[in-house]
Design an enzyme around this catalytic site. Structure first.
Site, PDB file in Angstrom:
ATOM      1  CE  LYS A  23     118.060  84.999 -11.410  1.00 25.92           C
ATOM      2  NZ  LYS A  23     118.578  83.752 -10.872  1.00 25.92           N
TER       3      LYS A  23
ATOM      4  CD  GLN B   6     121.705  82.157  -9.891  1.00 23.69           C
ATOM      5  OE1 GLN B   6     120.939  83.114  -9.821  1.00 23.69           O
ATOM      6  NE2 GLN B   6     121.588  81.225 -10.835  1.00 23.69           N
TER       7      GLN B   6
ATOM      8  CG  ASP C   8     114.127  80.427  -8.149  1.00 25.07           C
ATOM      9  OD1 ASP C   8     113.916  81.050  -9.208  1.00 25.07           O
ATOM     10  OD2 ASP C   8     115.262  80.228  -7.681  1.00 25.07           O
TER      11      ASP C   8
END
Ligand code: NDP
Length: 302
Positions: free
Chosen positions: A69, A113, A136
């Site tokens: 990322k 995460q 997300d």
């Protein structure tokens, strides 16, 4: 005459069907380039896009995902703010960090995460993320907006698959899409997105009876169960389009999908390989969601 010799064509003239593979790497690169150009134009106008990534603990796969990322941020010009917290971080400390990031004007997106260490209640933490920073697309409000067709963040992997279909010139309207897997991050949002594109959608899971009868009816088959090479040529219709989401290891430890790609290639019209299919799209769509968060902020300010 040796029958084997006459029957076998030289290797070079045998079709290998490689042109049926959907190149997710290439399409993801195109999208990241589009994001890069947009971010650069924003910078020229004095605006910066910032993604906060929070990693708790030492999970090696998570570390790789976070690094990827960061790399995508470097390429697109999105500013990454990475927080690496110890495995024994207390829930209240993580909550405090999320609240701080929620308040920060310069942070557009927040990504925690997963998985989180045991002492931290995943839902409790994720639900604290402000809806306009939910890059997300996992928050109930984002899922709800998707379900009722309102604008909002969309989960990256399913969004990436729709983009793969569109950019490969594959029409969705009126097609029968069969999704195998009903997780909150892949199967269910994919069903909503395909419905939005006017597909007729069937969702299958581990309790589905006659699974293979259903997959054989699919014009578009989405395999998202996490079982190595589960689907073979008998399980698909001639000419079907197959999106393979699975990320598994085969018996030799090699990365593979939920489909036996080589077996399916002669039967399908298009298929995503693993690696290099759906996977690269997830991060590309995350980058696009970061841009979207900036747009949301501007809409709210207007
Ligand atoms: P989950 O484990 O959350 O869900 C798996 C789903 O598959 C469940 O709905 C389960 O049914 C169903 N299932 C499992 N076995 C069978 C079976 N034999 N027949 C029918 N249905 C079955 O997985 P995820 O959705 O998170 O991920 C799926 C795969 O996709 C994994 O390999 C994961 O690594 C990969 N993945 C890849 C991403 C990428 O960027 N490429 C992103 C996210 C995931 P039930 O609900 O009944 O238990």
């Amino acid at each position: 005459m040796n029958n084997e010799l006459t029957a076998r064509k030289p290797a070079s003239s045998r079709p290998d069907y490689r042109d049926r593979l959907i190149d997710g790497k290439k399409i993801a690169a195109e999208i990241k380039e589009e994001v890069r150009q947009e971010v650069s134009a924003l910078k020229d106008r004095g605006q910066e896009v910032t993604l906060a990534v929070v990693l708790v603990g030492n999970d090696s796969a998570s570390q790789v995902y976070v690094r990827n990322k960061e790399k995508a941020c470097d390429f697109t010009g999105i500013r990454p703010l990475t927080y690496k917290l110890n495995e024994d971080t207390k829930e209240e400390d993580l909550i405090h960090l999320i609240q701080e990031l929620n308040e920060r004007e310069d942070v557009n997106g927040i990504l925690v995460q997963l998985p989180l260490p045991r002492q931290i209640h995943e839902d409790k933490v994720l639900n604290l993320i402000r809806p306009d920073k939910d890059v997300d697309g996992f928050l109930p409000v984002s899922v709800g907006n998707l379900s009722i067709g309102r604008p909002g963040f969309q989960s990256c992997t399913p969004q990436g698959m729709i983009e793969l279909l569109k950019r490969s010139g594959i029409s969705i309207d009126g097609k029968h899409a069969v999704i195998v897997g009903r997780s909150n991050i892949v199967g269910k949002p994919m069903a909503m997105l395909l419905l939005r594109e006017n597909a007729t959608v069937t969702v299958c899971h581990s309790h589905t009876k006659n699974l293979r009868e259903l997959t054989r009816q699919a014009d578009i088959l989405v395999a998202a169960i996490g079982k190595p090479k589960f689907f073979h040529k008998e399980d698909v219709k001639e000419g079907a389009v197959v999106l393979d989401v699975g990320m598994n290891r085969d018996e030799n430890g090699k990365l593979c999908g939920d489909c036996d790609t080589e077996d399916l290639l002669p039967v399908v019209s298009r298929i995503t390989p693993v690696p290099g299919g759906v996977g690269p799209m997830t991060i590309a769509m995350l980058m696009r969601n970061c841009l979207y968060s900036l747009r949301l902020k501007q809409d709210l300010a207007d």
